[in-house]
Design a protein around this motif. Structure first.
Motif, PDB file in Angstrom:
ATOM      1  N   ALA A 105       6.244  -3.790 -37.923  1.00  0.00           N
ATOM      2  CA  ALA A 105       5.691  -2.677 -38.750  1.00  0.00           C
ATOM      3  C   ALA A 105       5.479  -3.014 -40.281  1.00  0.00           C
ATOM      4  CB  ALA A 105       6.946  -1.647 -39.166  1.00  0.00           C
ATOM      5  N   ARG A 106       5.640  -4.123 -40.586  1.00  0.00           N
ATOM      6  CA  ARG A 106       5.482  -4.579 -41.972  1.00  0.00           C
ATOM      7  C   ARG A 106       4.098  -5.297 -42.133  1.00  0.00           C
ATOM      8  NH1 ARG A 106       9.496  -2.920 -45.941  1.00  0.00           N
ATOM      9  NH2 ARG A 106      10.842  -1.803 -44.628  1.00  0.00           N
ATOM     10  N   MET A 107       3.428  -5.459 -40.936  1.00  0.00           N
ATOM     11  CA  MET A 107       2.422  -6.282 -41.099  1.00  0.00           C
ATOM     12  C   MET A 107       0.944  -5.403 -40.907  1.00  0.00           C
ATOM     13  SD  MET A 107       3.578  -9.802 -39.425  1.00  0.00           S
ATOM     14  CE  MET A 107       1.778 -10.798 -39.409  1.00  0.00           C
ATOM     15  N   THR A 108      -0.124  -5.718 -41.377  1.00  0.00           N
ATOM     16  CA  THR A 108      -1.318  -4.962 -41.168  1.00  0.00           C
ATOM     17  C   THR A 108      -1.770  -5.256 -39.580  1.00  0.00           C
ATOM     18  OG1 THR A 108      -2.637  -6.624 -42.205  1.00  0.00           O
ATOM     19  CG2 THR A 108      -2.017  -4.819 -43.504  1.00  0.00           C
ATOM     20  N   VAL A 109      -2.887  -4.796 -39.073  1.00  0.00           N
ATOM     21  CA  VAL A 109      -3.299  -5.086 -37.927  1.00  0.00           C
ATOM     22  C   VAL A 109      -4.019  -6.464 -38.026  1.00  0.00           C
ATOM     23  CG1 VAL A 109      -4.942  -4.638 -36.301  1.00  0.00           C
ATOM     24  CG2 VAL A 109      -3.588  -2.758 -37.014  1.00  0.00           C
ATOM     25  N   HIS A 110      -4.688  -6.622 -38.999  1.00  0.00           N
ATOM     26  CA  HIS A 110      -5.510  -8.130 -39.428  1.00  0.00           C
ATOM     27  C   HIS A 110      -4.466  -9.000 -39.276  1.00  0.00           C
ATOM     28  CE1 HIS A 110      -7.138 -11.370 -41.715  1.00  0.00           C
ATOM     29  NE2 HIS A 110      -8.156 -10.998 -41.171  1.00  0.00           N
ATOM     30  N   ASP A 111      -3.338  -9.047 -39.935  1.00  0.00           N
ATOM     31  CA  ASP A 111      -2.313 -10.060 -39.928  1.00  0.00           C
ATOM     32  C   ASP A 111      -1.809 -10.245 -38.454  1.00  0.00           C
ATOM     33  OD1 ASP A 111      -3.027 -10.598 -42.428  1.00  0.00           O
ATOM     34  OD2 ASP A 111      -1.253  -9.571 -43.462  1.00  0.00           O
ATOM     35  N   ILE A 112      -1.529  -9.113 -37.752  1.00  0.00           N
ATOM     36  CA  ILE A 112      -0.993  -9.295 -36.549  1.00  0.00           C
ATOM     37  C   ILE A 112      -1.799 -10.002 -35.497  1.00  0.00           C
ATOM     38  CG2 ILE A 112      -0.194  -7.868 -34.427  1.00  0.00           C
ATOM     39  CD1 ILE A 112       0.774  -5.941 -36.433  1.00  0.00           C
ATOM     40  N   ILE A 113      -3.027  -9.528 -35.596  1.00  0.00           N
ATOM     41  CA  ILE A 113      -3.870 -10.392 -34.662  1.00  0.00           C
ATOM     42  C   ILE A 113      -4.273 -11.914 -35.137  1.00  0.00           C
ATOM     43  CG2 ILE A 113      -6.152 -10.318 -33.436  1.00  0.00           C
ATOM     44  CD1 ILE A 113      -6.135  -7.197 -33.667  1.00  0.00           C
ATOM     45  N   ALA A 114      -4.027 -12.183 -36.603  1.00  0.00           N
ATOM     46  CA  ALA A 114      -4.452 -13.395 -37.068  1.00  0.00           C
ATOM     47  C   ALA A 114      -3.262 -14.262 -37.149  1.00  0.00           C
ATOM     48  CB  ALA A 114      -4.743 -13.272 -38.555  1.00  0.00           C
ATOM     49  N   GLU A 115      -2.036 -13.829 -36.496  1.00  0.00           N
ATOM     50  CA  GLU A 115      -1.021 -14.681 -36.614  1.00  0.00           C
ATOM     51  C   GLU A 115      -1.138 -15.794 -35.512  1.00  0.00           C
ATOM     52  OE1 GLU A 115       2.749 -12.701 -35.924  1.00  0.00           O
ATOM     53  OE2 GLU A 115       3.883 -14.460 -35.949  1.00  0.00           O
ATOM     54  N   PRO A 116      -1.488 -15.618 -34.145  1.00  0.00           N
ATOM     55  CA  PRO A 116      -1.459 -16.986 -33.157  1.00  0.00           C
ATOM     56  C   PRO A 116      -2.772 -17.778 -33.971  1.00  0.00           C
ATOM     57  CG  PRO A 116      -2.358 -14.731 -32.162  1.00  0.00           C
ATOM     58  CD  PRO A 116      -1.679 -14.275 -33.482  1.00  0.00           C
ATOM     59  N   LEU A 117      -3.436 -17.217 -34.529  1.00  0.00           N
ATOM     60  CA  LEU A 117      -4.481 -18.210 -35.038  1.00  0.00           C
ATOM     61  C   LEU A 117      -4.153 -19.202 -36.156  1.00  0.00           C
ATOM     62  CD1 LEU A 117      -7.674 -15.693 -35.327  1.00  0.00           C
ATOM     63  CD2 LEU A 117      -7.372 -17.683 -33.560  1.00  0.00           C
ATOM     64  N   ARG A 118      -3.326 -18.475 -36.910  1.00  0.00           N
ATOM     65  CA  ARG A 118      -2.659 -19.304 -37.831  1.00  0.00           C
ATOM     66  C   ARG A 118      -1.721 -20.227 -37.594  1.00  0.00           C
ATOM     67  NH1 ARG A 118      -2.292 -13.989 -41.671  1.00  0.00           N
ATOM     68  NH2 ARG A 118      -4.651 -14.383 -42.749  1.00  0.00           N
ATOM     69  N   ALA A 119      -0.900 -19.705 -36.298  1.00  0.00           N
ATOM     70  CA  ALA A 119       0.274 -20.469 -35.701  1.00  0.00           C
ATOM     71  C   ALA A 119      -0.386 -21.860 -35.280  1.00  0.00           C
ATOM     72  CB  ALA A 119       1.272 -19.861 -34.843  1.00  0.00           C
ATOM     73  N   HIS A 120      -1.361 -21.687 -34.555  1.00  0.00           N
ATOM     74  CA  HIS A 120      -2.014 -22.867 -34.004  1.00  0.00           C
ATOM     75  C   HIS A 120      -2.990 -23.567 -34.837  1.00  0.00           C
ATOM     76  CE1 HIS A 120       0.226 -22.087 -30.152  1.00  0.00           C
ATOM     77  NE2 HIS A 120      -0.136 -20.845 -30.416  1.00  0.00           N
ATOM     78  N   LYS A 121      -3.233 -23.123 -35.801  1.00  0.00           N
ATOM     79  CA  LYS A 121      -4.275 -23.553 -36.752  1.00  0.00           C
ATOM     80  C   LYS A 121      -5.667 -23.672 -36.119  1.00  0.00           C
ATOM     81  CE  LYS A 121      -0.756 -25.846 -39.683  1.00  0.00           C
ATOM     82  NZ  LYS A 121       0.363 -25.500 -38.734  1.00  0.00           N
ATOM     83  N   VAL A 122      -6.204 -22.902 -35.326  1.00  0.00           N
ATOM     84  CA  VAL A 122      -7.251 -22.919 -34.548  1.00  0.00           C
ATOM     85  C   VAL A 122      -8.515 -22.489 -35.514  1.00  0.00           C
ATOM     86  CG1 VAL A 122      -8.418 -21.992 -32.797  1.00  0.00           C
ATOM     87  CG2 VAL A 122      -5.958 -21.927 -32.827  1.00  0.00           C
ATOM     88  N   ALA A 123      -8.298 -21.895 -36.525  1.00  0.00           N
ATOM     89  CA  ALA A 123      -9.672 -21.532 -37.349  1.00  0.00           C
ATOM     90  C   ALA A 123      -9.352 -22.365 -38.473  1.00  0.00           C
ATOM     91  CB  ALA A 123      -9.527 -20.131 -37.680  1.00  0.00           C
ATOM     92  N   SER A 124     -10.481 -22.738 -39.054  1.00  0.00           N
ATOM     93  CA  SER A 124     -10.776 -23.655 -40.198  1.00  0.00           C
ATOM     94  C   SER A 124     -10.644 -23.079 -41.485  1.00  0.00           C
ATOM     95  CB  SER A 124     -11.753 -24.480 -40.192  1.00  0.00           C
ATOM     96  OG  SER A 124     -13.091 -23.664 -40.100  1.00  0.00           O
TER      97      SER A 124
END
Lengths: 321, 396
Positions: A105-124
């Motif tokens: 509930a404390r995260m925006t939709v952008h951050d929620i969807i971006a979380e796996p990308l950040r966790a796996h460092k997929v995006a540069s």
């Protein structure tokens, strides 16, 4: 060509300790084996408390399996440590049942969807992260304007689509859907299911689809496994199970599906399963289902039936056959 | 009549022949969210300021901050400047007009001269005392005046030897909030005391937020043996009384602010650690945390982006209770003589000093006590408002 299996579960067992009693355990998953072909949808059905969700959570390694093996894309992941699971997490994602509880509930939709990308460092770069997030939002039918909103501002269906976007943004190969539609309105269920099917066509995804609603599973799955009290009692192709159900429990489940035509509904035989599911702490001896089975024989109380092939890949665990 | 009614009908009823016809639906309107979009900080500020009490508390704290930090530059006296002639002067004098001057009789039967505006001019020297009549003769501008203490209220005698009954109340212009029992300016000492209290508040807040929250959340998240060991450490710290702890520290260091801050800083986070642990224990089983684990997020991400932000409500509530209690603790330790040493002032030592003269000069206790109250109010209101503001579910 030999069939390729995305997921193989071999003799999976998961027990939970009972607090206050050192010797008792909850037999949540008892010796479950099945295989999911690449690009196919395997439906897992059963009533509440039969161990479907525990099975799913053990496969994705939220829980540590007690025994048995989980083989994902040829790699045994059953006893890997958390640190070594990163590769599995990329390949396998999960969609949760409750769209209200599964989004922070404390995260925006952008951050929620971006979380796996950040966790796996997929995006540069940050920009690439945002691009992929917006791309994903488009695919699940939400607008860019929604990215800065918090999850609680959305409706249930919208939230579940956010959950789908989060699971699929790193392009996994297999997705475990743990009752993704059971918390949604009937009017919105089709929306989410169709979305999942679209992704399957597009990317050749493999799904393990868990539900307690047989009518929806039939629409979705290629193959169906029926679970009762921690055990798989029947596995077969989706169409076959509706036409020739073998196990008495499966027959009972099918009889419980409401028929939308009143005339036909009146002719329907009343559901043959009575009583409640027994306690998984001390499951009945022999066939777990014999306490509720209308066709129970003496042997059912003594000997546990094994899953046997009845021809054409139709497997059933019952002494009747 | 009918004609008139039809004319007054709104436009849309005339334009749409069928009032029950469905409005056109498009995908955009179906997915639209009707609430306004704001940034996180803007959102928090909006919710914070929409509540009167939180803004009020915020203003209170800012005022006390200004008072403590900027105030001393405008003050006439420093916190340690003494004038033994002007001991225990109240904020408002009961001034007696006699022989062309105003006089104030202190509780120690000293006579102070005041000018008409309320500035203290000086002490009037006594020449002789008649113990039988209970009268004191003083010299004033070459002449003599007589102070009579035979009956209360003490007063002066006029030229005919009659008691002057009427008295005028004049504000103390030299010491706006009075002076203490050593003739030091209460206002300057309050400013200094507020500084000490705010410093203690900052230290308590920092240690709670950094050590307490981290300790509690790591303990809860790791669970098992780690949890057991970390919580036993908390238990051990909690069993040592803070007073004893301060005394032990003062054996090594000198008595003073440093040892209090050191004591508060090293042990004052245990309550916070317990609260955070309890909160995180329940949060870590929630679906969104499990989801984050299946997504492959690191422990740090789960802790700092999922668990701690969601535990922010209880953290802030605990913090707003712990900051005032830390201020209180410092005041208490100073009060029982373990804190600051003279001439340094804290609100606690000022309260302690006021006890001796409580009956004659109650304002000396009242003023620091009021300031403590204001600080408590401010922090409580702000904490309350922040907790609501940080919860996006309450968005309007």
């Amino acid at each position: 060509m030999e069939k390729q299996y995305m997921l193989e579960v071999k003799n999976l067992v998961k027990h939970f300790p009972v607090s206050g009693n050192k010797h008792a355990v909850v037999h949540a998953v008892e010796d479950v084996s099945f295989r999911v072909e690449k690009g196919k949808i395997f439906g897992l059905v059963g009533e509440s408390g039969c161990g479907k969700s525990t099975c799913a959570r053990t496969i994705i390694r939220i829980y540590q399996p007690t025994a048995g093996n989980i083989i994902v894309d040829g790699e045994d992941v059953s006893y890997k440590k958390n640190r070594e699971l990163q590769a599995l997490r990329r390949k396998m994602q999960m969609i949760f049942q409750d769209p209200y509880a599964s989004l922070n509930a404390r995260m925006t939709v952008h951050d929620i969807i971006a979380e796996p990308l950040r966790a796996h460092k997929v995006a540069s770069s940050r920009q690439e992260v945002s691009e992929r997030v917006y791309d994903m939002l488009d695919k699940v039918g939400l607008s860019h304007e929604h990215a800065n909103r918090y999850a609680h501002e959305f409706s249930g269906g919208q939230r579940q689509r956010i959950g789908v976007a989060r699971a699929l943004v790193i392009e996994p190969e297999i997705v475990i859907c743990d009752e993704p539609i059971s918390a949604l309105d009937v009017s919105i269920q089709a929306q989410v299911v169709n979305l999942l099917k679209d992704f399957q066509y597009e990317r050749g995804l493999t799904y393990l689809f868990i539900a307690h609603d047989l009518s929806m599973v039939r629409y979705v799955s290629d193959e169906i496994g029926v679970m009762y009290l921690g055990q798989l009692v029947e596995i077969c192709a989706a169409a076959e199970i509706y036409e020739h159900p073998l196990h008495p429990y499966t027959k009972g489940l099918l009889a419980a599906i409401p028929i939308p035509v009143p005339k036909l509904a009146r002719q329907k035989v009343v559901s043959s399963i009575e009583g409640d599911i027994p306690s998984p702490i001390s499951p009945p001896p022999g066939c777990h289902f014999h306490t509720r089975c209308p066709y129970a024989k003496p042997i059912c109380r003594e000997q546990e039936p094994e899953l046997r092939d009845m021809g054409g890949g139709h497997q059933v665990a019952c002494h009747l056959y | 009549m009918n004609e008139m009614m039809r004319q007054s009908l709104p436009d849309y009823q005339i334009q749409t022949p069928d009032p029950w016809a469905a409005l056109p639906v498009n995908a955009e309107s179906r997915e639209k969210l009707w609430s306004k979009s704001r940034t996180f900080v803007g959102d928090v500020w909006f919710r914070f300021r929409s509540k009167f009490t939180s803004i009020f508390g915020f203003i209170l704290i800012v005022l006390v901050l200004l008072f403590a930090l900027v105030g001393p530059y405008f003050a006439t006296f420093t916190y340690s400047e003494q004038n033994l002639d002007f001991v225990n002067t109240p904020p408002v004098f009961r001034a007696i007009n006699c022989s062309g001057g105003y006089f104030y009789i202190t509780d120690k039967l000293k006579v102070l001269e005041i000018d008409a505006q309320g500035h203290l001019v000086g002490k009037v020297e006594s020449i002789a005392e008649d113990y039988e009549k209970k009268q004191v003769t003083l010299s004033y501008q070459g002449g003599e005046i007589i102070m009579d203490y035979s009956q209360s209220p003490y007063t002066m005698l006029d030229e005919n030897g009659e008691r002057i009954e009427e008295a005028k109340h004049i504000w103390n212009r030299t010491y706006l909030l009075g002076s203490d029992n050593l003739g030091r300016d209460m206002l300057a000492r309050l400013m200094f005391g507020a500084r000490v209290s705010l410093l203690v508040a900052v230290v308590a807040a920092l240690t709670n937020l950094v050590i307490g929250v981290l300790f509690g959340s790591i303990s809860a998240y790791c669970g098992g043996m780690v949890d057991a060991v970390m919580m036993r450490i908390v238990d051990v710290i909690n069993t040592v009384p803070l007073t004893l702890y301060v005394i032990l520290i003062m054996v090594v260091l000198d008595a003073g602010l440093l040892s209090i801050i050191l004591a508060l800083g090293t042990v004052y986070w245990v309550n916070m650690a317990r609260v955070v642990r309890g909160e995180i224990l329940s949060l870590k089983e929630r679906d969104f945390v499990l989801a984050s684990r299946t997504l492959g997020s690191s422990t740090a991400t789960i802790l700092f982006r999922h668990l701690i932000p969601n535990a922010m409500g209880p953290i802030l509530v605990t913090l707003t209770m712990l900051i005032p209690s830390a201020i209180f603790m410092e005041a208490f330790l100073s009060f029982i003589g373990l804190g600051l040493t003279a001439p340094l002032a804290s609100l606690g030592t000022m309260c302690n000093d006021a006890l001796a003269t409580l009956r004659t000069s109650p304002y000396q206790l009242f003023e620091p006590a009021l300031l403590i109250c204001i600080l408590m109010f401010g922090f409580n209101f702000v904490g309350d408002g922040l907790r609501d503001a940080l919860d996006p579910k309450l968005k309007k």
